[in-house]
Enzyme design. Structure first.
Site, PDB file in Angstrom:
ATOM      1  N   CYS A   1      86.438  85.193  64.726  1.00  0.00           N
ATOM      2  CA  CYS A   1      85.749  85.034  63.454  1.00  0.00           C
ATOM      3  C   CYS A   1      86.478  85.794  62.342  1.00  0.00           C
ATOM      4  CB  CYS A   1      84.289  85.453  63.593  1.00  0.00           C
ATOM      5  SG  CYS A   1      83.232  84.900  62.232  1.00  0.00           S
TER       6      CYS A   1
ATOM      7  N   GLU B   1      82.088  85.567  72.758  1.00  0.00           N
ATOM      8  CA  GLU B   1      81.428  86.646  73.496  1.00  0.00           C
ATOM      9  C   GLU B   1      79.942  86.411  73.712  1.00  0.00           C
ATOM     10  OE1 GLU B   1      81.668  88.229  69.161  1.00  0.00           O
ATOM     11  OE2 GLU B   1      82.603  86.720  70.434  1.00  0.00           O
TER      12      GLU B   1
ATOM     13  N   GLY C   1      64.618 108.390  83.754  1.00  0.00           N
ATOM     14  CA  GLY C   1      65.204 107.070  83.794  1.00  0.00           C
ATOM     15  C   GLY C   1      66.409 106.973  84.711  1.00  0.00           C
ATOM     16  N   VAL C   2      66.979 105.784  84.776  1.00  0.00           N
ATOM     17  CA  VAL C   2      68.103 105.506  85.662  1.00  0.00           C
ATOM     18  C   VAL C   2      69.370 106.214  85.198  1.00  0.00           C
ATOM     19  CG1 VAL C   2      69.594 103.675  86.573  1.00  0.00           C
ATOM     20  CG2 VAL C   2      67.134 103.289  86.362  1.00  0.00           C
ATOM     21  N   ASP C   3      69.617 106.233  83.891  1.00  0.00           N
ATOM     22  CA  ASP C   3      70.887 106.740  83.373  1.00  0.00           C
ATOM     23  C   ASP C   3      71.128 108.192  83.770  1.00  0.00           C
ATOM     24  OD1 ASP C   3      70.877 104.262  82.171  1.00  0.00           O
ATOM     25  OD2 ASP C   3      70.206 105.028  80.241  1.00  0.00           O
ATOM     26  N   SER C   4      70.174 109.053  83.467  1.00  0.00           N
ATOM     27  CA  SER C   4      70.365 110.471  83.772  1.00  0.00           C
ATOM     28  C   SER C   4      70.394 110.712  85.278  1.00  0.00           C
ATOM     29  CB  SER C   4      69.271 111.318  83.117  1.00  0.00           C
ATOM     30  OG  SER C   4      67.983 110.910  83.542  1.00  0.00           O
TER      31      SER C   4
ATOM     32  N   HIS D   1      82.374  82.508  68.146  1.00  0.00           N
ATOM     33  CA  HIS D   1      82.179  83.747  68.910  1.00  0.00           C
ATOM     34  C   HIS D   1      82.116  83.439  70.407  1.00  0.00           C
ATOM     35  CE1 HIS D   1      81.356  86.723  65.686  1.00  0.00           C
ATOM     36  NE2 HIS D   1      81.073  85.624  64.990  1.00  0.00           N
TER      37      HIS D   1
ATOM     38  N   SER E   1      65.701 112.634  82.463  1.00  0.00           N
ATOM     39  CA  SER E   1      64.660 112.108  81.584  1.00  0.00           C
ATOM     40  C   SER E   1      63.610 111.322  82.351  1.00  0.00           C
ATOM     41  CB  SER E   1      65.292 111.186  80.536  1.00  0.00           C
ATOM     42  OG  SER E   1      65.805 110.028  81.164  1.00  0.00           O
TER      43      SER E   1
END
Length: 518
Positions: free
Chosen positions: A84, A176, A230-233, A174, A228
């Site tokens: 683009c 993506e 959650g999954v990330d930590s 685009h 926290s």
């Protein structure tokens, strides 16, 4: 992380979907990194990428201060793909011409393939017509020497251009986004065939490289990791523990804003399953007192981030002075908190766990997931052996229920929302829909409505239900529940949760909305 030898640099000119380019490249097995265009020359020298992709932008190449491709990139001779605005900038800076279009294209469009090229090899052929997703007001009027048109659309005579000899390509659409059905294959073609990069980037390789990096960074120092819920930590903590063992102490802060059962699940997982040193801090009084009277969502985020830091600082002193603080910061968090110009950020929202630490703490950050997207973190969690039920949990923001209670956050509001949210998720699981949904949650609105229960009048709050499908959280569509399911949820919530007398369903996609309400 030390970038792999074979990587792709993505120059961000400000598109809302630049992150998706990185996702598609990584899906092809190649490491990619997004950098604001203003820092492109520096990143190009650091990464020495095998190829460069130029993103879209809300800007026009005809603007006086239009974003530009760094001269160092153009002079290097590496394969280039402009998307683009990226295609327009490539033409504008190498001898073509770009101007306003009398036929703008936004949304679904169709292109006709008028010639073959290496970018299309095995995907599209001359004479075919294909659906793509467009978003442009300017158009290319003349292409630079060496290029030829390989696709056209009603509003773009140069919908795709190619210079196979120089390995430079441009597409006005685009690739993506999912609305260009063959887009991922085209991007894979560019990095694998055109650039000749081997698809060697994997989660197992990332795990090994990151463990070595953590050991080199930390040495014999102590690390505290904030959990926290959650999954990330959790994934960050398990990865760090694999690298440095009991040099890590996890600090789980119950800020009174967790979902139902989260505290028990996290404590059990880390103390009983992984036997990772864990400090469980009940700081709910501190957080809820600090949120009293606060209604602005940015102020909520800032306060919660600051309060987390204060708790971590206190716990670090108790364990003998940790030198490092670990966080579960993800790549979208970083990207959304930094402007594409590389200057002062004009953000959609700030992230409580992105940025530096107060100088007084004298601690360095360890952020092992900083290069990963959400679904990649889940893959890493599986690689590390976390229970599938835990890895597959729906995302929840670090500030927790504070972002799902527009207006003032109180303990009573949190308790009410927890009960409604628990019922909603219970019904989703009972219907076998949990794994088909990216994220589902309830929101307690600062709105009261009149209702009738029995023979009496009620004047209680409204609960909004939200459920979306997504690949990486950067874009999202609503989950199309049937009316019977929503009716069942509404009936249970109104009957079982005092203080709520009306339930609504949020039908907004992302964009224009965000997944969370705040």
């Amino acid at each position: 992380m030390t970038p792999p030898a074979d990587s792709v640099l993505i120059l961000d000119f400000g598109s809302q979907v630049t992150q998706l380019i990185a996702r598609r490249v990584r899906e092809a097995g190649v490491y990619s990194e997004i950098v604001p265009f203003a820092k492109g020359a520096e990143a190009f020298a650091r990464l020495a990428p095998r190829a460069v992709i130029l993103s879209g932008s809300p800007a026009s190449v005809t603007d006086v201060d239009a974003p530009r491709i760094p001269d160092e990139v153009l002079a290097a001779g590496v394969p280039l793909l402009g998307i683009c605005y990226g295609e327009q900038a490539l033409c504008h800076q190498t001898g073509g011409n770009v101007g306003p279009s009398g036929h703008r294209e936004f949304g679904r469009a169709f292109i006709d393939i008028v010639d073959d090229c290496a970018l299309f090899d095995g995907v599209w052929a001359r004479g075919e017509r294909h659906q793509v997703w467009m978003s442009h007001g300017d158009r290319i009027d003349a292409i630079p020497p060496g290029f030829r048109a390989v696709a056209v659309s009603e509003g773009a005579p140069f919908a795709a251009i190619a210079d196979d000899a120089a390995r430079r390509y441009g597409v006005q659409f685009h690739p993506e986004v999912v609305h260009t059905p063959d887009g991922a294959r085209l991007l894979a073609n560019f990095v694998l065939r055109v650039a000749g990069i081997a698809p060697t980037w994997s989660m197992a390789g990332f795990r090994a490289a990151k463990i070595a990096e953590i050991r080199a960074q930390v040495g014999d120092g102590k690390v505290i990791c904030g959990l926290s819920g959650g999954v990330d930590s959790a994934v960050a903590a398990v990865l760090i523990h694999e690298a440095i063992g009991d040099q890590l102490t996890c600090v789980f802060v119950d800020h009174g804003l967790l979902r139902a059962g989260e505290a028990e699940q996290v404590v059990g997982l880390f103390r009983e399953h992984y036997r990772i040193p864990l400090v469980h801090v009940d700081a709910s009084e501190t957080f809820l007192a600090g949120l009293a009277g606060v209604t602005d969502p940015e102020k909520k985020r800032k306060f919660i981030g600051g309060a987390f830091i204060d708790v971590f600082e206190a716990e670090a002193k108790k364990i003998g002075g940790a030198a490092f603080l670990a966080q579960g910061t993800l790549y979208p968090d970083v990207i959304e908190s930094v402007s594409f110009t590389g200057g002062p950020s004009v953000t959609i929202k700030s992230h409580h766990n992105v940025g530096g630490l107060p100088a007084r703490m004298n601690m360095a950050l360890v952020e092992p997931l900083r290069e990963l997207f959400k679904d990649e973190v889940r893959r890493l969690g599986v690689e590390l052996g976390l229970p599938p039920a835990f890895v597959g949990r729906h995302p929840s923001p670090g500030p927790g229920l504070a972002l799902r209670i527009p207006g003032e956050v109180t303990r009573e509001a949190c308790d009410t929302l927890r009960r409604a949210d628990s019922i909603y998720l219970e019904e989703i699981r009972a219907a076998g829909l949990y794994d088909a949904i990216w994220q589902a949650f309830a929101v307690l609105l600062p709105v009261r409505t009149v209702g009738v229960m029995g023979d009496g009048r009620t004047y209680d709050k409204v609960c909004a239900l939200r459920a979306v499908t997504s690949v990486d959280g950067m874009t999202a569509d609503i989950y199309p529940f049937d009316a019977a399911f929503l009716s069942r949820c509404a009936t249970r919530i109104v009957n079982e949760v005092p203080g709520i007398n009306r339930v609504v369903y949020d039908y907004t996609s992302k964009p224009p909305g965000t997944i969370e309400w705040e």
